[in-house]
Write a protein that holds these residues in place. Structure first.
Motif, PDB file in Angstrom:
ATOM      1  N   TYR A 143     -13.747  -7.204 -51.843  1.00 46.30           N
ATOM      2  CA  TYR A 143     -13.973  -5.768 -51.756  1.00 46.30           C
ATOM      3  C   TYR A 143     -12.660  -5.014 -51.891  1.00 46.30           C
ATOM      4  N   ALA A 144     -12.730  -3.885 -52.611  1.00 46.90           N
ATOM      5  CA  ALA A 144     -11.581  -3.001 -52.741  1.00 46.90           C
ATOM      6  C   ALA A 144     -11.847  -1.736 -51.936  1.00 46.90           C
ATOM      7  N   PHE A 145     -10.770  -1.202 -51.335  1.00 52.34           N
ATOM      8  CA  PHE A 145     -10.894  -0.037 -50.459  1.00 52.34           C
ATOM      9  C   PHE A 145     -10.029   1.111 -50.970  1.00 52.34           C
ATOM     10  N   GLN A 146     -10.529   2.313 -50.739  1.00 49.81           N
ATOM     11  CA  GLN A 146      -9.749   3.524 -50.965  1.00 49.81           C
ATOM     12  C   GLN A 146     -10.000   4.440 -49.782  1.00 49.81           C
ATOM     13  N   GLY A 147      -8.921   4.937 -49.185  1.00 49.83           N
ATOM     14  CA  GLY A 147      -9.077   5.792 -48.028  1.00 49.83           C
ATOM     15  C   GLY A 147      -9.786   5.126 -46.876  1.00 49.83           C
ATOM     16  N   GLY A 148      -9.646   3.793 -46.772  1.00 52.12           N
ATOM     17  CA  GLY A 148     -10.273   3.054 -45.698  1.00 52.12           C
ATOM     18  C   GLY A 148     -11.744   2.754 -45.893  1.00 52.12           C
ATOM     19  N   LYS A 149     -12.304   3.121 -47.054  1.00 47.00           N
ATOM     20  CA  LYS A 149     -13.719   2.882 -47.317  1.00 47.00           C
ATOM     21  C   LYS A 149     -13.891   1.922 -48.497  1.00 47.00           C
ATOM     22  N   PRO A 150     -14.875   1.012 -48.415  1.00 47.54           N
ATOM     23  CA  PRO A 150     -15.107   0.088 -49.540  1.00 47.54           C
ATOM     24  C   PRO A 150     -15.711   0.832 -50.734  1.00 47.54           C
ATOM     25  N   PRO A 163     -20.684  -1.339 -53.801  1.00 45.93           N
ATOM     26  CA  PRO A 163     -21.392  -2.115 -52.784  1.00 45.93           C
ATOM     27  C   PRO A 163     -22.575  -1.337 -52.214  1.00 45.93           C
ATOM     28  N   ASP A 164     -23.681  -2.038 -51.959  1.00 48.93           N
ATOM     29  CA  ASP A 164     -24.808  -1.384 -51.305  1.00 48.93           C
ATOM     30  C   ASP A 164     -24.524  -1.280 -49.807  1.00 48.93           C
ATOM     31  N   VAL A 165     -25.491  -0.791 -49.056  1.00 48.20           N
ATOM     32  CA  VAL A 165     -25.270  -0.544 -47.634  1.00 48.20           C
ATOM     33  C   VAL A 165     -24.909  -1.838 -46.895  1.00 48.20           C
ATOM     34  N   GLY A 166     -25.645  -2.914 -47.194  1.00 45.94           N
ATOM     35  CA  GLY A 166     -25.383  -4.184 -46.522  1.00 45.94           C
ATOM     36  C   GLY A 166     -24.014  -4.737 -46.842  1.00 45.94           C
ATOM     37  N   ARG A 167     -23.629  -4.669 -48.123  1.00 45.36           N
ATOM     38  CA  ARG A 167     -22.322  -5.187 -48.529  1.00 45.36           C
ATOM     39  C   ARG A 167     -21.194  -4.303 -47.982  1.00 45.36           C
ATOM     40  N   ALA A 168     -21.444  -2.999 -47.914  1.00 48.82           N
ATOM     41  CA  ALA A 168     -20.434  -2.100 -47.354  1.00 48.82           C
ATOM     42  C   ALA A 168     -20.192  -2.429 -45.886  1.00 48.82           C
ATOM     43  N   ARG A 169     -21.254  -2.785 -45.181  1.00 50.20           N
ATOM     44  CA  ARG A 169     -21.109  -3.179 -43.781  1.00 50.20           C
ATOM     45  C   ARG A 169     -20.282  -4.464 -43.672  1.00 50.20           C
ATOM     46  N   GLU A 170     -20.575  -5.422 -44.547  1.00 49.67           N
ATOM     47  CA  GLU A 170     -19.809  -6.668 -44.559  1.00 49.67           C
ATOM     48  C   GLU A 170     -18.343  -6.394 -44.870  1.00 49.67           C
ATOM     49  N   ALA A 171     -18.090  -5.506 -45.841  1.00 45.96           N
ATOM     50  CA  ALA A 171     -16.722  -5.179 -46.216  1.00 45.96           C
ATOM     51  C   ALA A 171     -15.968  -4.551 -45.051  1.00 45.96           C
ATOM     52  N   ASN A 172     -16.617  -3.636 -44.343  1.00 45.76           N
ATOM     53  CA  ASN A 172     -15.966  -2.985 -43.205  1.00 45.76           C
ATOM     54  C   ASN A 172     -15.668  -3.980 -42.090  1.00 45.76           C
ATOM     55  N   GLU A 173     -16.573  -4.929 -41.865  1.00 44.16           N
ATOM     56  CA  GLU A 173     -16.340  -5.960 -40.853  1.00 44.16           C
ATOM     57  C   GLU A 173     -15.136  -6.824 -41.237  1.00 44.16           C
ATOM     58  N   ALA A 174     -15.074  -7.191 -42.517  1.00 42.61           N
ATOM     59  CA  ALA A 174     -13.955  -8.011 -42.987  1.00 42.61           C
ATOM     60  C   ALA A 174     -12.635  -7.255 -42.868  1.00 42.61           C
ATOM     61  N   ALA A 175     -12.656  -5.958 -43.193  1.00 39.55           N
ATOM     62  CA  ALA A 175     -11.437  -5.156 -43.104  1.00 39.55           C
ATOM     63  C   ALA A 175     -10.993  -4.989 -41.659  1.00 39.55           C
ATOM     64  N   GLU A 176     -11.945  -4.829 -40.752  1.00 36.37           N
ATOM     65  CA  GLU A 176     -11.612  -4.691 -39.342  1.00 36.37           C
ATOM     66  C   GLU A 176     -10.982  -5.971 -38.803  1.00 36.37           C
ATOM     67  N   LYS A 177     -11.551  -7.113 -39.183  1.00 43.90           N
ATOM     68  CA  LYS A 177     -10.967  -8.381 -38.757  1.00 43.90           C
ATOM     69  C   LYS A 177      -9.568  -8.559 -39.342  1.00 43.90           C
ATOM     70  N   ALA A 178      -9.396  -8.149 -40.598  1.00 47.52           N
ATOM     71  CA  ALA A 178      -8.082  -8.261 -41.229  1.00 47.52           C
ATOM     72  C   ALA A 178      -7.059  -7.390 -40.505  1.00 47.52           C
ATOM     73  N   HIS A 179      -7.473  -6.200 -40.117  1.00 50.09           N
ATOM     74  CA  HIS A 179      -6.585  -5.315 -39.358  1.00 50.09           C
ATOM     75  C   HIS A 179      -6.186  -5.970 -38.044  1.00 50.09           C
ATOM     76  N   ASP A 180      -7.162  -6.575 -37.347  1.00 51.43           N
ATOM     77  CA  ASP A 180      -6.875  -7.240 -36.081  1.00 51.43           C
ATOM     78  C   ASP A 180      -5.925  -8.418 -36.288  1.00 51.43           C
ATOM     79  N   ARG A 181      -6.137  -9.182 -37.368  1.00 53.55           N
ATOM     80  CA  ARG A 181      -5.237 -10.306 -37.649  1.00 53.55           C
ATOM     81  C   ARG A 181      -3.821  -9.809 -37.911  1.00 53.55           C
ATOM     82  N   ARG A 182      -3.725  -8.713 -38.614  1.00 52.28           N
ATOM     83  CA  ARG A 182      -2.400  -8.156 -38.891  1.00 52.28           C
ATOM     84  C   ARG A 182      -1.710  -7.749 -37.592  1.00 52.28           C
ATOM     85  N   GLU A 183      -2.457  -7.127 -36.681  1.00 50.28           N
ATOM     86  CA  GLU A 183      -1.876  -6.734 -35.408  1.00 50.28           C
ATOM     87  C   GLU A 183      -1.424  -7.960 -34.614  1.00 50.28           C
TER      88      GLU A 183
END
Length: 224
Positions: A143-150, A163-183
């Motif tokens: 997934y690619a993001f712009q302005g924090g949105k997939p 991405p459809d609604v389901g995939r957008a949800r998956e993308a946001n979950e993956a991005a949130e986990k990535a942010h946590d890993r970075r922290e």
């Protein structure tokens, strides 16, 4: 002719299966995937370690998909940018790797530019200095993001679509986990092996206590 059809079909099926497998890469261009160490618990521990790319054992991670022919330059841009970071990590130029219990992180020029989970299947790319990823990979999708949105979803073949609604949800979950890993990686880098106190906390530096005359009472040399 008829007898050769089953064999031909088998070869085609095997070739198709190979094409559908997610590509892998290493963080060292001199080491093949087959000879790299699987990024699992055997190479991770609770005590963070900061490694120079030249000295660290190569590990495998999911490779950035190649842009499919015919997609727009705008859609191909995040694949290109993530691929450039991937190449820089593999080249080992000014790169360090942070190894810690939750996964891996790679820095270039002191900035975290990539993170990965323990098995190297969830990978995220960051622009230098940014805490949110611009590109994440989870399994067979990216997934690619712009302005924090997939804004775009990619399959292994590099084709892009919204991405459809389901995939957008998956993308946001993956991005949130990535942010946590970075922290977590930032904390790990601040407390690498050899610089942690009991319980995994940094060892405090004691401050001298002044006496009534303003002098430090820090040693036995003042005692008589």
């Amino acid at each position: 002719m008829l007898k050769s059809l089953p064999f031909t079909a088998l070869v085609a099926a095997l070739a198709l299966g190979a094409c559908n497998q997610a590509d892998k890469t290493t963080d060292n261009e001199a080491v093949t995937v087959e000879n790299a160490v699987a990024p699992d618990d055997s190479t991770l521990n609770d005590t963070p370690v900061v490694e120079d790319a030249d000295d660290a054992t190569a590990v495998t991670v999911a490779a950035v998909p190649k842009a499919a022919a015919g997609i727009s330059a705008e859609d191909a841009a995040p694949l290109h940018d993530a691929g450039t970071i991937e190449d820089e990590i593999r080249d080992g130029r000014n790169v360090q790797r942070i190894r810690y219990g939750d996964g891996w992180a790679w820095t270039r020029g002191g900035k975290i530019v990539r993170t990965a989970d323990r098995d190297g299947k969830e990978v995220a790319y960051f622009r230098a200095g940014e805490s949110k990823p611009f590109f994440v990979q989870r399994g067979e999708r990216s997934y690619a993001f712009q302005g924090g949105k997939p804004v775009r979803q990619f399959d292994d073949d590099g084709k892009a679509k919204a991405p459809d609604v389901g995939r957008a949800r998956e993308a946001n979950e993956a991005a949130e986990k990535a942010h946590d890993r970075r922290e977590e990686a930032e904390k790990a880098r601040d407390n690498p092996r050899g610089e942690r106190g009991p319980g995994g906390k940094p060892s405090p530096t004691p401050s001298p206590t002044p006496d009534e005359h303003g002098r430090d009472r820090g040693g036995d040399h003042d005692r008589h």
